[in-house]
Design an enzyme around this catalytic site. Structure first.
Site, PDB file in Angstrom:
ATOM      1  N   LYS A 107       0.838  -1.210   0.000  1.00 13.33           N
ATOM      2  CA  LYS A 107       0.000   0.000   0.000  1.00 13.33           C
ATOM      3  C   LYS A 107       0.874   1.261   0.000  1.00 13.33           C
ATOM      4  CE  LYS A 107      -3.464  -2.822   0.063  1.00 13.33           C
ATOM      5  NZ  LYS A 107      -4.339  -3.305   1.102  1.00 13.33           N
TER       6      LYS A 107
HETATM    7  C1  LIG Z   1      -5.275  -4.433   1.422  1.00 13.71           C
HETATM    8  C2  LIG Z   1      -6.727  -4.228   1.547  1.00 13.71           C
HETATM    9  C3  LIG Z   1      -7.446  -4.578   2.691  1.00 13.71           C
HETATM   10  C4  LIG Z   1      -6.851  -5.351   3.819  1.00 13.71           C
HETATM   11  O1  LIG Z   1      -5.713  -4.781   4.345  1.00 13.71           O
HETATM   12  P1  LIG Z   1      -4.799  -5.600   5.382  1.00 13.71           P
HETATM   13  O2  LIG Z   1      -4.050  -4.491   6.082  1.00 13.71           O
HETATM   14  O3  LIG Z   1      -3.915  -6.470   4.554  1.00 13.71           O
HETATM   15  O4  LIG Z   1      -5.670  -6.358   6.297  1.00 13.71           O
HETATM   16  C5  LIG Z   1      -8.792  -4.266   2.740  1.00 13.71           C
HETATM   17  N1  LIG Z   1      -9.413  -3.655   1.719  1.00 13.71           N
HETATM   18  C6  LIG Z   1      -8.761  -3.332   0.594  1.00 13.71           C
HETATM   19  C7  LIG Z   1      -9.505  -2.641  -0.510  1.00 13.71           C
HETATM   20  C8  LIG Z   1      -7.407  -3.608   0.460  1.00 13.71           C
HETATM   21  O5  LIG Z   1      -6.764  -3.319  -0.682  1.00 13.71           O
END
Ligand SMILES: *Cc1c(COP(=O)(O)O)cnc(C)c1O
Length: 385
Positions: free
Chosen positions: A189
């Site tokens: 991210k």
């Molecule tokens: C990555 C992601 C999540 C989950 O994030 P984590 O920190 O890995 O639990 C939830 N929603 C979306 C749209 C994502 O891209």
């Protein structure tokens, strides 16, 4: 060297920040968590920020804070990671989907409006909506929030892709058009804490509930206790059922250090996205459309293969063979076997399904050089033939 679709960017400064925590007295529940929370809250202009171990946990306790439970309904979009829907299932609620807009790939307020009107007639309104800021571009939150207030529905923004993005000249995460907003700090991210998530809100009561849910439902605040006179300095009370969803100080230190680099990351992502827009002109692909009210964080750069002699799968395989580790976001959630078992079938959300058929996510991350991007464009041009 293969070019990945995303990659974290860790500096010596980031490493120093983590090492400092390792030499300190606290590895968890120390001061770094509050510093990180305050920094993100200030950046977004939200009153409260609650750090947790990942965004999936953040979505889960957000649903619980809104009292989502069995017999309730949560609506999200098919074009998302499964966690946006699963959080409703964790609470025993039913999950349904609103199809996306064909240009922004985000929840379509026109579809939402029609679906809410029909649900109201049948007395089947959802309790919670989870719009997802796909690829970092904000949903049309003013329209979604208007509808939500009209029908008495609560809103959790899944902003996992979107820290650093803006909507109507405000940071995503301000919660101006929602009850809660959730960020992810997974390494792929925008900024990372290794694993990590955060919930933002402007509502004091929700923030109190989220802090309890994060730590077993335990409080040390006398104002929240049932027993009027705490029995001693050791005393705490479990006043509800919560979890251990805490973030460590090691993670928070990394997240905090990354916050000082956020604007540089976003600037680089925007530059590279703009460069893709220019370099892909003339190829049989559609570049991502941006609505004028948004300023994306550019977590993902997704093209649609259109008018090529080759299929999406052929183009994808050729890219992978030439060392371009492209990806696809997302397989529509309702087509996952788990959701099919709950009764969803192909054809239910045609825009998300046809979007998925021709989508490819091209590499995009702050450390990608212009030269690497040129390699991607070159390989794509060949793969499309
Ligand atoms: C990555 C992601 C999540 C989950 O994030 P984590 O920190 O890995 O639990 C939830 N929603 C979306 C749209 C994502 O891209």
């Amino acid at each position: 060297m293969p070019i990945p679709y995303g990659r974290q960017d860790i500096s010596e400064e980031d490493i120093r920040a983590v090492c400092e925590v390792l030499r300190s007295d606290w590895l968890t529940q120390g001061p770094a968590i509050e510093w990180f929370e305050q920094r993100v809250a200030d950046y977004c202009g939200a009153k409260h920020a609650i750090a947790v171990c990942n965004a999936t946990a953040a979505l889960h306790i957000s649903c619980l804070a809104l009292k989502l439970g069995p017999g309730d309904r949560l609506w999200t979009v098919p074009n998302t990671f499964v966690a946006s829907a699963n959080c409703g299932r964790y609470c025993g609620a039913d999950v349904d989907f609103v199809d996306i807009h064909p240009d922004t790939y985000n929840m379509d307020p026109v579809n939402l409006s029609a679906k809410l009107a029909a649900a109201k007639k049948d007395n089947l309104l959802p309790k919670v909506l989870v719009p997802v800021h796909f690829a970092g571009q904000s949903c049309d939150m003013a329209a979604i929030w208007d509808l939500a207030r009209h029908y008495g529905v609560r809103v959790i923004e899944d902003a996992s892709h979107a820290i650093g993005g803006r909507y109507k000249d405000e940071p995503i995460g301000s919660c101006r058009y929602s009850d809660l907003a959730v960020f992810s700090f997974h390494p792929v991210k925008i900024i990372t804490s290794g694993e990590g998530g955060m919930v933002l809100t402007n509502q004091d009561a929700l923030a109190d509930r989220l802090r309890l849910l994060r730590t077993h439902g335990i409080t040390r605040d006398p104002a929240m206790m049932h027993n009027a006179a705490p029995e001693g300095a050791w005393y705490y009370e479990q006043v509800g059922l919560g979890f251990n969803y805490r973030m460590t100080d090691i993670q928070a230190a990394l997240g905090l250090s990354q916050m000082s680099r956020l604007d540089d990351f976003i600037a680089r992502r925007r530059y590279l996205a703009g460069r893709y827009d220019v370099k892909l002109k003339g190829l049989p692909v559609r570049c991502p459309a941006q609505s004028p009210e948004t300023n994306s964080s550019w977590h993902l750069y997704v093209i649609q293969v259109q008018g090529s002699r080759s299929t999406r799968s052929e183009v994808f395989d050729r890219l992978r063979k030439s060392g371009i580790l492209a990806n696809v976001h997302y397989i529509p959630v309702h087509l996952q076997p788990y959701y099919r078992q709950l009764g969803f079938t192909a054809g239910r959300f045609p825009i998300s399904e046809s979007y998925y058929e021709s989508a490819i996510t091209l590499p995009l991350y702050p450390g990608m050089t212009d030269q690497q991007q040129d390699e991607v464009v070159q390989a794509l041009a060949t793969a499309l033939q």
